[in-house]
Design a protein around this motif. Structure first.
Motif, PDB file in Angstrom:
ATOM      1  N   SER A  16       0.817  -1.204   0.000  1.00  0.00           N
ATOM      2  CA  SER A  16       0.000   0.000   0.000  1.00  0.00           C
ATOM      3  C   SER A  16       0.856   1.261   0.000  1.00  0.00           C
ATOM      4  O   SER A  16       0.412   2.314  -0.410  1.00  0.00           O
ATOM      5  CB  SER A  16      -0.990   0.004   1.171  1.00  0.00           C
ATOM      6  OG  SER A  16      -0.316   0.155   2.386  1.00  0.00           O
ATOM      7  N   LYS A  17       2.110   1.149   0.441  1.00  0.00           N
ATOM      8  CA  LYS A  17       3.006   2.299   0.394  1.00  0.00           C
ATOM      9  C   LYS A  17       3.343   2.652  -1.050  1.00  0.00           C
ATOM     10  O   LYS A  17       3.768   3.764  -1.326  1.00  0.00           O
ATOM     11  CB  LYS A  17       4.285   2.010   1.175  1.00  0.00           C
ATOM     12  CG  LYS A  17       4.068   1.956   2.676  1.00  0.00           C
ATOM     13  CD  LYS A  17       5.337   1.579   3.394  1.00  0.00           C
ATOM     14  CE  LYS A  17       5.048   1.353   4.868  1.00  0.00           C
ATOM     15  NZ  LYS A  17       6.175   0.744   5.558  1.00  0.00           N
ATOM     16  N   MET A  18       3.173   1.713  -1.966  1.00  0.00           N
ATOM     17  CA  MET A  18       3.444   1.971  -3.374  1.00  0.00           C
ATOM     18  C   MET A  18       2.217   2.556  -4.071  1.00  0.00           C
ATOM     19  O   MET A  18       2.278   2.895  -5.231  1.00  0.00           O
ATOM     20  CB  MET A  18       3.867   0.683  -4.070  1.00  0.00           C
ATOM     21  CG  MET A  18       5.193   0.142  -3.575  1.00  0.00           C
ATOM     22  SD  MET A  18       5.723  -1.310  -4.506  1.00  0.00           S
ATOM     23  CE  MET A  18       4.749  -2.595  -3.715  1.00  0.00           C
ATOM     24  N   LEU A  19       1.102   2.650  -3.347  1.00  0.00           N
ATOM     25  CA  LEU A  19      -0.123   3.212  -3.911  1.00  0.00           C
ATOM     26  C   LEU A  19      -0.133   4.714  -3.727  1.00  0.00           C
ATOM     27  O   LEU A  19       0.290   5.226  -2.693  1.00  0.00           O
ATOM     28  CB  LEU A  19      -1.352   2.617  -3.225  1.00  0.00           C
ATOM     29  CG  LEU A  19      -1.566   1.117  -3.347  1.00  0.00           C
ATOM     30  CD1 LEU A  19      -2.823   0.709  -2.595  1.00  0.00           C
ATOM     31  CD2 LEU A  19      -1.646   0.683  -4.793  1.00  0.00           C
ATOM     32  N   GLU A  20      -0.639   5.404  -4.738  1.00  0.00           N
ATOM     33  CA  GLU A  20      -0.779   6.849  -4.663  1.00  0.00           C
ATOM     34  C   GLU A  20      -2.147   7.233  -5.202  1.00  0.00           C
ATOM     35  O   GLU A  20      -2.667   6.582  -6.111  1.00  0.00           O
ATOM     36  CB  GLU A  20       0.274   7.544  -5.518  1.00  0.00           C
ATOM     37  CG  GLU A  20       1.694   7.421  -5.039  1.00  0.00           C
ATOM     38  CD  GLU A  20       2.627   8.144  -5.993  1.00  0.00           C
ATOM     39  OE1 GLU A  20       2.897   9.343  -5.768  1.00  0.00           O
ATOM     40  OE2 GLU A  20       3.057   7.506  -6.966  1.00  0.00           O
ATOM     41  N   LEU A  88      -6.284   6.059  -8.370  1.00  0.00           N
ATOM     42  CA  LEU A  88      -5.449   5.253  -7.491  1.00  0.00           C
ATOM     43  C   LEU A  88      -4.487   4.497  -8.391  1.00  0.00           C
ATOM     44  O   LEU A  88      -4.920   3.742  -9.269  1.00  0.00           O
ATOM     45  CB  LEU A  88      -6.301   4.273  -6.672  1.00  0.00           C
ATOM     46  CG  LEU A  88      -5.518   3.381  -5.702  1.00  0.00           C
ATOM     47  CD1 LEU A  88      -4.893   4.215  -4.589  1.00  0.00           C
ATOM     48  CD2 LEU A  88      -6.435   2.314  -5.111  1.00  0.00           C
ATOM     49  N   VAL A  89      -3.197   4.732  -8.200  1.00  0.00           N
ATOM     50  CA  VAL A  89      -2.194   4.097  -9.055  1.00  0.00           C
ATOM     51  C   VAL A  89      -1.191   3.322  -8.210  1.00  0.00           C
ATOM     52  O   VAL A  89      -0.907   3.668  -7.067  1.00  0.00           O
ATOM     53  CB  VAL A  89      -1.446   5.118  -9.950  1.00  0.00           C
ATOM     54  CG1 VAL A  89      -2.398   5.793 -10.920  1.00  0.00           C
ATOM     55  CG2 VAL A  89      -0.703   6.145  -9.132  1.00  0.00           C
ATOM     56  N   ALA A  90      -0.678   2.259  -8.799  1.00  0.00           N
ATOM     57  CA  ALA A  90       0.379   1.455  -8.187  1.00  0.00           C
ATOM     58  C   ALA A  90       1.643   1.665  -8.993  1.00  0.00           C
ATOM     59  O   ALA A  90       1.614   1.625 -10.233  1.00  0.00           O
ATOM     60  CB  ALA A  90      -0.002  -0.024  -8.174  1.00  0.00           C
ATOM     61  N   GLN A  91       2.732   1.903  -8.301  1.00  0.00           N
ATOM     62  CA  GLN A  91       4.052   2.056  -8.917  1.00  0.00           C
ATOM     63  C   GLN A  91       4.053   3.101 -10.031  1.00  0.00           C
ATOM     64  O   GLN A  91       4.770   2.962 -11.015  1.00  0.00           O
ATOM     65  CB  GLN A  91       4.557   0.702  -9.422  1.00  0.00           C
ATOM     66  CG  GLN A  91       4.650  -0.314  -8.296  1.00  0.00           C
ATOM     67  CD  GLN A  91       4.929  -1.713  -8.793  1.00  0.00           C
ATOM     68  OE1 GLN A  91       4.607  -2.063  -9.925  1.00  0.00           O
ATOM     69  NE2 GLN A  91       5.514  -2.513  -7.930  1.00  0.00           N
ATOM     70  N   ARG A  92       3.189   4.088  -9.873  1.00  0.00           N
ATOM     71  CA  ARG A  92       3.097   5.224 -10.803  1.00  0.00           C
ATOM     72  C   ARG A  92       2.733   4.854 -12.237  1.00  0.00           C
ATOM     73  O   ARG A  92       2.872   5.671 -13.159  1.00  0.00           O
ATOM     74  CB  ARG A  92       4.384   6.048 -10.801  1.00  0.00           C
ATOM     75  CG  ARG A  92       4.701   6.656  -9.473  1.00  0.00           C
ATOM     76  CD  ARG A  92       5.891   7.585  -9.555  1.00  0.00           C
ATOM     77  NE  ARG A  92       6.115   8.208  -8.264  1.00  0.00           N
ATOM     78  CZ  ARG A  92       5.713   9.435  -7.951  1.00  0.00           C
ATOM     79  NH1 ARG A  92       5.067  10.145  -8.828  1.00  0.00           N
ATOM     80  NH2 ARG A  92       5.967   9.921  -6.753  1.00  0.00           N
ATOM     81  N   TYR A 129      -8.399  -2.674  -2.563  1.00  0.00           N
ATOM     82  CA  TYR A 129      -8.186  -1.354  -3.139  1.00  0.00           C
ATOM     83  C   TYR A 129      -9.363  -0.412  -2.926  1.00  0.00           C
ATOM     84  O   TYR A 129      -9.189   0.804  -2.840  1.00  0.00           O
ATOM     85  CB  TYR A 129      -7.854  -1.441  -4.626  1.00  0.00           C
ATOM     86  CG  TYR A 129      -6.587  -2.207  -4.907  1.00  0.00           C
ATOM     87  CD1 TYR A 129      -5.425  -1.966  -4.183  1.00  0.00           C
ATOM     88  CD2 TYR A 129      -6.551  -3.176  -5.902  1.00  0.00           C
ATOM     89  CE1 TYR A 129      -4.261  -2.666  -4.442  1.00  0.00           C
ATOM     90  CE2 TYR A 129      -5.391  -3.885  -6.171  1.00  0.00           C
ATOM     91  CZ  TYR A 129      -4.254  -3.628  -5.435  1.00  0.00           C
ATOM     92  OH  TYR A 129      -3.103  -4.324  -5.685  1.00  0.00           O
ATOM     93  N   GLY A 130     -10.575  -0.953  -2.841  1.00  0.00           N
ATOM     94  CA  GLY A 130     -11.742  -0.111  -2.582  1.00  0.00           C
ATOM     95  C   GLY A 130     -11.626   0.578  -1.232  1.00  0.00           C
ATOM     96  O   GLY A 130     -11.861   1.781  -1.108  1.00  0.00           O
ATOM     97  N   THR A 131     -11.244  -0.197  -0.216  1.00  0.00           N
ATOM     98  CA  THR A 131     -11.056   0.366   1.121  1.00  0.00           C
ATOM     99  C   THR A 131      -9.956   1.423   1.098  1.00  0.00           C
ATOM    100  O   THR A 131     -10.085   2.504   1.691  1.00  0.00           O
ATOM    101  CB  THR A 131     -10.708  -0.757   2.122  1.00  0.00           C
ATOM    102  OG1 THR A 131     -11.776  -1.713   2.116  1.00  0.00           O
ATOM    103  CG2 THR A 131     -10.519  -0.215   3.524  1.00  0.00           C
ATOM    104  N   GLN A 132      -8.890   1.136   0.367  1.00  0.00           N
ATOM    105  CA  GLN A 132      -7.746   2.045   0.276  1.00  0.00           C
ATOM    106  C   GLN A 132      -8.108   3.334  -0.452  1.00  0.00           C
ATOM    107  O   GLN A 132      -7.765   4.421   0.015  1.00  0.00           O
ATOM    108  CB  GLN A 132      -6.616   1.321  -0.472  1.00  0.00           C
ATOM    109  CG  GLN A 132      -5.273   1.937  -0.297  1.00  0.00           C
ATOM    110  CD  GLN A 132      -4.645   1.626   1.043  1.00  0.00           C
ATOM    111  OE1 GLN A 132      -5.033   0.681   1.712  1.00  0.00           O
ATOM    112  NE2 GLN A 132      -3.696   2.432   1.437  1.00  0.00           N
ATOM    113  N   ILE A 133      -8.800   3.234  -1.593  1.00  0.00           N
ATOM    114  CA  ILE A 133      -9.113   4.456  -2.354  1.00  0.00           C
ATOM    115  C   ILE A 133     -10.062   5.344  -1.557  1.00  0.00           C
ATOM    116  O   ILE A 133      -9.923   6.563  -1.559  1.00  0.00           O
ATOM    117  CB  ILE A 133      -9.657   4.129  -3.764  1.00  0.00           C
ATOM    118  CG1 ILE A 133      -9.595   5.380  -4.660  1.00  0.00           C
ATOM    119  CG2 ILE A 133     -11.088   3.596  -3.707  1.00  0.00           C
ATOM    120  CD1 ILE A 133      -9.902   5.100  -6.124  1.00  0.00           C
TER     121      ILE A 133
END
Length: 191
Positions: A16-20, A88-92, A129-133
């Motif tokens: 999740s640290k790689m998520l932005e 929401l993106v992973a690894q840009r 990812y839903g919870t995260q976004i």
């Protein structure tokens, strides 16, 4: 010694640290087109404003400008409020989903829509990812000065209800959508 759940939680936190949560960008044009195609293949293209599909496909930079204008309240359609779109993106490089933060409510949004809408692309669902976004979008809501936000979902959308509840959503009411047998659940989250 760590238990499995503690290790699993640590791995999720590392990933999740790689998520932005980023503002839409032309740099991810082909990735966004792939996501739209994924929705279309699943028969879920209704999740996108169909009037924007030609713009998305033919002039992506104009679409990005349209989203930026929406965020600033420029050229809004009647009855619409300023709304900021995030990806929401992973690894840009991989778009996992999209959220929209509406800056305030009007009567129709008080019943259905609320302050925040979000969606995760079909092939990335059931991965947290839903919870995260939603959590990340709630942070953006706090940053624009909101102290409380309304989220809505169809009563039978159990996955969305769980995501809202995991983010401290408290069920406020349920009611039928006008001229429909669809029941809408309304949740408030204090920020």
């Amino acid at each position: 010694m760590w238990s499995y759940s503690a290790m699993h939680h640590q791995k999720f936190n590392d990933f999740s640290k790689m998520l932005e949560l980023i503002n839409p960008t032309c740099d991810l044009h082909s990735e966004f087109i792939d996501m739209v195609a994924e929705y279309q293949e699943r028969g879920e293209s209704r999740l996108f404003d169909q009037t924007n599909l030609p713009l998305i496909q033919e002039n992506f930079s104009a679409y990005i400008q349209y989203l930026e204008n929406n965020s600033k309240g420029i050229n809004l359609k009647p009855g619409f409020v300023p709304a900021t779109t995030f990806w929401l993106v992973a690894q840009r490089k991989l778009i996992l989903g999209e959220s929209q933060l509406r800056h305030w409510l009007v009567p129709n949004l008080e019943h259905r829509g609320g302050h925040i809408g979000y969606m995760i692309r079909p092939l990335q669902r059931s991965k947290g990812y839903g919870t995260q976004i939603l959590a990340m979008t709630l942070e953006k809501a706090s940053n624009i000065g909101l102290s409380r936000v309304l989220l809505t979902c169809n009563q039978d959308n159990l996955a969305s209800a769980r995501i809202i509840q995991k983010n401290q959503g408290k069920l406020a009411s349920e009611g039928f959508l006008e001229n429909s047998d669809t029941v809408i659940s309304r949740y408030w989250i204090d920020l």
